[in-house]
Design a protein around this motif. Sequence first.
Motif, PDB file in Angstrom:
ATOM      1  N   ASN A 178       8.027   3.265   9.449  1.00 55.17           N
ATOM      2  CA  ASN A 178       7.318   3.239   8.171  1.00 55.17           C
ATOM      3  C   ASN A 178       5.949   3.895   8.290  1.00 55.17           C
ATOM      4  O   ASN A 178       5.503   4.613   7.393  1.00 55.17           O
ATOM      5  N   ARG A 179       5.268   3.650   9.414  1.00 57.04           N
ATOM      6  CA  ARG A 179       3.951   4.272   9.615  1.00 57.04           C
ATOM      7  C   ARG A 179       4.088   5.787   9.706  1.00 57.04           C
ATOM      8  O   ARG A 179       3.268   6.522   9.138  1.00 57.04           O
ATOM      9  N   ALA A 180       5.127   6.248  10.372  1.00 54.05           N
ATOM     10  CA  ALA A 180       5.352   7.692  10.466  1.00 54.05           C
ATOM     11  C   ALA A 180       5.564   8.298   9.082  1.00 54.05           C
ATOM     12  O   ALA A 180       5.027   9.372   8.774  1.00 54.05           O
ATOM     13  N   ASN A 181       6.323   7.617   8.230  1.00 57.33           N
ATOM     14  CA  ASN A 181       6.546   8.118   6.864  1.00 57.33           C
ATOM     15  C   ASN A 181       5.229   8.215   6.096  1.00 57.33           C
ATOM     16  O   ASN A 181       4.994   9.171   5.351  1.00 57.33           O
ATOM     17  N   CYS A 182       4.369   7.199   6.277  1.00 56.86           N
ATOM     18  CA  CYS A 182       3.074   7.209   5.591  1.00 56.86           C
ATOM     19  C   CYS A 182       2.190   8.352   6.104  1.00 56.86           C
ATOM     20  O   CYS A 182       1.538   9.046   5.316  1.00 56.86           O
ATOM     21  N   ALA A 241      -0.838   3.200   6.557  1.00 60.50           N
ATOM     22  CA  ALA A 241      -0.718   3.556   7.969  1.00 60.50           C
ATOM     23  C   ALA A 241      -1.656   2.710   8.826  1.00 60.50           C
ATOM     24  O   ALA A 241      -1.295   2.280   9.933  1.00 60.50           O
ATOM     25  N   ALA A 242      -2.859   2.449   8.319  1.00 63.43           N
ATOM     26  CA  ALA A 242      -3.824   1.642   9.067  1.00 63.43           C
ATOM     27  C   ALA A 242      -3.330   0.207   9.230  1.00 63.43           C
ATOM     28  O   ALA A 242      -3.478  -0.406  10.302  1.00 63.43           O
ATOM     29  N   ILE A 243      -2.715  -0.327   8.174  1.00 71.40           N
ATOM     30  CA  ILE A 243      -2.217  -1.711   8.259  1.00 71.40           C
ATOM     31  C   ILE A 243      -1.008  -1.788   9.191  1.00 71.40           C
ATOM     32  O   ILE A 243      -0.876  -2.718   9.991  1.00 71.40           O
ATOM     33  N   TYR A 244      -0.107  -0.799   9.089  1.00 71.91           N
ATOM     34  CA  TYR A 244       1.025  -0.772  10.013  1.00 71.91           C
ATOM     35  C   TYR A 244       0.539  -0.684  11.468  1.00 71.91           C
ATOM     36  O   TYR A 244       1.130  -1.291  12.369  1.00 71.91           O
ATOM     37  N   ALA A 290       0.833  -1.207   0.000  1.00 73.40           N
ATOM     38  CA  ALA A 290       0.000   0.000   0.000  1.00 73.40           C
ATOM     39  C   ALA A 290       0.865   1.254   0.000  1.00 73.40           C
ATOM     40  O   ALA A 290       0.552   2.240  -0.688  1.00 73.40           O
ATOM     41  N   GLU A 291       1.961   1.215   0.735  1.00 63.54           N
ATOM     42  CA  GLU A 291       2.867   2.367   0.783  1.00 63.54           C
ATOM     43  C   GLU A 291       3.499   2.618  -0.583  1.00 63.54           C
ATOM     44  O   GLU A 291       3.564   3.761  -1.052  1.00 63.54           O
ATOM     45  N   GLU A 292       3.965   1.557  -1.230  1.00 60.83           N
ATOM     46  CA  GLU A 292       4.580   1.697  -2.549  1.00 60.83           C
ATOM     47  C   GLU A 292       3.577   2.202  -3.578  1.00 60.83           C
ATOM     48  O   GLU A 292       3.941   2.922  -4.517  1.00 60.83           O
ATOM     49  N   ALA A 293       2.297   1.850  -3.399  1.00 64.70           N
ATOM     50  CA  ALA A 293       1.256   2.292  -4.331  1.00 64.70           C
ATOM     51  C   ALA A 293       0.779   3.716  -4.047  1.00 64.70           C
ATOM     52  O   ALA A 293      -0.045   4.255  -4.789  1.00 64.70           O
TER      53      ALA A 293
END
Length: 362
Positions: free
Chosen positions: A242-246, A223-226, A213-216
Amino acid sequence: MPVAGKTFGIVGALAAFPRRLIAREVERQGGHLRRGVTRQTAYVVFGRGLLAKATDADIEARFEREAGSGRRLLSENGFLRLLGLATASGTSALPRQSLMDQAKIAPRLFDLLSLFDAFEHDNEPYSFRDVILARKYAGLISSGAGWGAIARSVHRSSHVASLTALSLHHEGSKTIYARRAEGLSELDGQLLLDLGAIEEAELEELFALAEEAEEAGDYDQAAAIYQRYLSIDRSDSVAAFNRANCLRAAGRELDAAHDYARALKLDPSFAEAWFNLAGLMSERGRIDTARRHLQKAIDVDCDYADAIFNLAKLEFDAGNLLEARRWWARYLELDKESEWARTAERGVQFVNLHRLPHAPRA
């Protein structure tokens, strides 16, 4: 090889041992275990779960990238042996080159197979059974089988050393078979999963979905999945990062700052988290805080060129010319070729020019 003070990154799910138990043992020995690879990662463990998720080409590219970075690559069994949780069976005395000479197997293919524990030993010295296995694998490869097919098939056997007594064959390039008295059959036996491994499989699936999802560019979904992942494993600093980046990409800056802080609480040596949090603080006009975070990133990783460049620019924008010059000069010790280096050179020249005394006007 000591574990204390070392950071281990895992690529792919572990099949031989639950990750949580491994993480606990690494921490007990004074090391750090992280999912994925960061700047502090010294050793990269290739989990056998990667074979089910990635193509051979993808794995080869990751292998080349990590090996080229100077990091030590470990198989699952090699990792367990390094931690003292497993020992290699059998007598071993053969150096790597001797094995390859006897088996006539290409070094790169041998290394890839070793990385997924297709041999009795994961590094030298090797045993005579390893030579027999290498010869069998070399024969399969020469007849058209891919290294990935071998790596995916051998662990259906209870122990790879038992394959030395079997006649191995392949149909197409995807599955390896054993010829027995009753005819061809798949290699028998599969690793049994305990409850911890079932949960680990769920975590791997969630992490992979979040990355997709992040790459897309679907940052809210990622963020919800993380977050779902972190509700199961609250100790994963990479997932928090990774969630913070999203969240930052989705414009949710306060939430992003919270998760960068969460990643740093879990791993104070996470240089990228200090760097990204500094960028977020700078964007919000909190220059002193951004300065401290950039300095922290550099304290953790003294060769972190991006952090050094950004600190130089921050000092320049704040009017601290001598500090800006000092950090640009340090950056140029690390990078002399890029466009960023040209910018740093111009910055140094600007400070030099404006620090020189001007001649009085006539």
